[in-house]
Design a protein around this motif. Structure first.
Motif, PDB file in Angstrom:
ATOM      1  N   THR A 135      51.581  45.061  32.985  1.00 23.36           N
ATOM      2  CA  THR A 135      51.278  43.789  32.704  1.00 23.36           C
ATOM      3  C   THR A 135      50.449  43.434  34.197  1.00 23.36           C
ATOM      4  N   ALA A 136      51.612  42.793  34.518  1.00 23.09           N
ATOM      5  CA  ALA A 136      51.254  41.690  35.401  1.00 23.09           C
ATOM      6  C   ALA A 136      50.131  42.809  36.921  1.00 23.09           C
ATOM      7  N   SER A 137      50.064  43.944  37.301  1.00 22.57           N
ATOM      8  CA  SER A 137      49.745  44.653  37.810  1.00 22.57           C
ATOM      9  C   SER A 137      48.301  45.074  37.654  1.00 22.57           C
ATOM     10  N   GLU A 138      47.588  45.260  36.311  1.00 23.01           N
ATOM     11  CA  GLU A 138      46.643  44.762  35.110  1.00 23.01           C
ATOM     12  C   GLU A 138      45.949  43.739  35.681  1.00 23.01           C
ATOM     13  N   LEU A 139      46.270  42.840  35.453  1.00 26.66           N
ATOM     14  CA  LEU A 139      45.876  41.254  35.867  1.00 26.66           C
ATOM     15  C   LEU A 139      45.402  40.864  36.949  1.00 26.66           C
ATOM     16  N   ALA A 140      46.016  41.858  37.957  1.00 29.28           N
ATOM     17  CA  ALA A 140      45.827  41.568  39.207  1.00 29.28           C
ATOM     18  C   ALA A 140      44.551  42.139  39.693  1.00 29.28           C
ATOM     19  N   ARG A 141      44.605  43.257  39.442  1.00 24.26           N
ATOM     20  CA  ARG A 141      43.724  44.255  39.640  1.00 24.26           C
ATOM     21  C   ARG A 141      42.653  44.653  39.328  1.00 24.26           C
ATOM     22  N   VAL A 142      42.607  43.775  38.104  1.00 30.07           N
ATOM     23  CA  VAL A 142      40.887  43.383  37.364  1.00 30.07           C
ATOM     24  C   VAL A 142      40.151  41.603  38.374  1.00 30.07           C
ATOM     25  N   VAL A 143      40.820  41.121  38.829  1.00 29.16           N
ATOM     26  CA  VAL A 143      40.672  39.724  39.634  1.00 29.16           C
ATOM     27  C   VAL A 143      40.282  40.093  40.536  1.00 29.16           C
ATOM     28  N   ARG A 144      38.519  40.072  41.430  1.00 28.58           N
ATOM     29  CA  ARG A 144      38.484  39.564  42.085  1.00 28.58           C
ATOM     30  C   ARG A 144      38.947  39.220  43.511  1.00 28.58           C
ATOM     31  N   HIS A 145      39.168  39.328  44.615  1.00 33.77           N
ATOM     32  CA  HIS A 145      40.441  38.803  46.460  1.00 33.77           C
ATOM     33  C   HIS A 145      39.728  36.611  45.659  1.00 33.77           C
ATOM     34  N   GLY A 146      40.219  36.444  46.049  1.00 33.93           N
ATOM     35  CA  GLY A 146      40.111  35.297  46.117  1.00 33.93           C
ATOM     36  C   GLY A 146      40.428  34.335  44.463  1.00 33.93           C
ATOM     37  N   GLY A 147      39.903  35.307  43.345  1.00 31.44           N
ATOM     38  CA  GLY A 147      39.599  34.946  42.069  1.00 31.44           C
ATOM     39  C   GLY A 147      41.155  34.379  42.037  1.00 31.44           C
ATOM     40  N   ARG A 148      41.475  34.010  40.036  1.00 34.15           N
ATOM     41  CA  ARG A 148      42.718  32.735  40.085  1.00 34.15           C
ATOM     42  C   ARG A 148      43.313  33.820  38.136  1.00 34.15           C
ATOM     43  N   ILE A 149      44.560  33.390  38.256  1.00 34.11           N
ATOM     44  CA  ILE A 149      45.130  34.419  37.044  1.00 34.11           C
ATOM     45  C   ILE A 149      45.658  33.278  36.350  1.00 34.11           C
ATOM     46  N   GLY A 150      45.533  32.222  35.475  1.00 34.11           N
ATOM     47  CA  GLY A 150      45.683  31.444  35.029  1.00 34.11           C
ATOM     48  C   GLY A 150      46.771  31.951  33.782  1.00 34.11           C
ATOM     49  N   LEU A 151      47.992  31.245  33.724  1.00 35.44           N
ATOM     50  CA  LEU A 151      48.890  31.826  32.010  1.00 35.44           C
ATOM     51  C   LEU A 151      50.014  31.074  31.917  1.00 35.44           C
TER      52      LEU A 151
END
Length: 285
Positions: free
Chosen positions: A144-160
């Motif tokens: 799950t974590a890998s998929e969240l990171a994969r679809v975000v551009r470099h420099g983008g953010r993941i908010g949880l």
């Protein structure tokens, strides 16, 4: 409390245990979340989505993906900030509730059935990925974590937003598990509310991880009122009661009542139970 990436150290991994049957667990989870009516519970948590949208510093026009979106709390918060929002969940019934909310507010949102462990999007397609109490329940945490990171551009953010192990919901899950055990080998979803686990999940793909412990107050008339609502509408407790015979249900209800009374800060005439959660913003390297 802020926990920068540089200050966090992941614990060493223990000897690998046999992998549980994630496909079977996921099918069971889909049935659980489709039972009751989670939207009744979910809409009460809207303030969490608003807080997360601010913590992630959402900007108008950014491409935002809400994963395991439920009935759309983070979805609506992002759309209200004029982001370009795609809302996903693997339970179609919940997406329909989110779509109805978006229509009622005149908010343009795309809704798509999707599994957080296998997102149907290109690498780096989004500026921001959000999830409020959703991604944490996927059975394969690292995937799950890998998929969240994969679809975000470099420099983008993941908010949880994720419930902590020490908080009220963490304890609720332990009470439920004492009566209806979780599948063998399944790691608790509250790992997502543990800072060191987040470093384990995202550390190699993150330039920064910021964690803030927050409280959501569950406000009900009484412990019995909370039990009535959660027994009817919240999938995990709804299914737990359904799995027990009459005597088991009585024991389960008694344990829930003790938990609620022990956590109540609202006095004898009402129920106010603080539920700790971790608000997380991860910057993709």
């Amino acid at each position: 409390m802020n926990a920068p990436l540089a200050s966090c150290v992941a614990a060493p991994s223990a000897t690998a245990a046999p992998q549980p049957d994630f496909a079977a667990i996921k099918n069971r989870q889909q049935t659980t979340w489709a039972s009751g009516d989670y939207a009744v519970i979910g809409v009460m948590l809207q303030i969490v989505g608003e807080s997360l949208a601010e913590a992630a510093d959402l900007r108008a026009g950014e491409r935002v993906l809400d994963v395991a979106a439920g009935n759309g709390n983070a979805t609506l918060a992002a759309a209200r900030r004029f982001a370009d929002v795609t809302s996903t969940d693997y339970v179609p019934e919940l997406l329909k509730k989110g779509a109805a909310r978006a229509r009622a507010e005149g908010l343009p949102v795309r809704f798509q059935v999707a599994d957080v462990e296998a997102l149907p999007f290109a690498d780096g397609e989004f500026d921001v990925v959000l999830s409020t109490f959703g991604a944490m329940f996927a059975p394969d945490h690292q995937r799950t974590a890998s998929e969240l990171a994969r679809v975000v551009r470099h420099g983008g953010r993941i908010g949880l937003a994720a419930w902590t192990p020490e908080g009220f919901i963490g304890e609720l899950f332990r009470v439920v598990g004492a009566h209806v055990p979780a599948p063998a080998g399944l790691r608790p979803p509250t790992r997502w509310g543990d800072e060191s686990a987040l470093v384990e999940f995202f550390g190699h793909q993150a330039a920064d991880i910021r964690c803030t412990r927050r409280m959501f107050n569950f406000r009900y008339r009484s412990p019995q009122h909370w039990i009535d609502v959660f027994r009817r509408y919240y999938g995990p407790t709804h299914k737990a009661f359904a799995a027990l015979d009459e005597a088991g249900q009585a024991r389960f209800q008694a344990d829930l009542t003790r938990l609620l009374e022990s956590r109540n800060v609202g006095g004898p005439d009402s129920l106010v139970v603080p539920g700790e959660y971790l608000e997380v913003v991860i910057t993709r390297h």
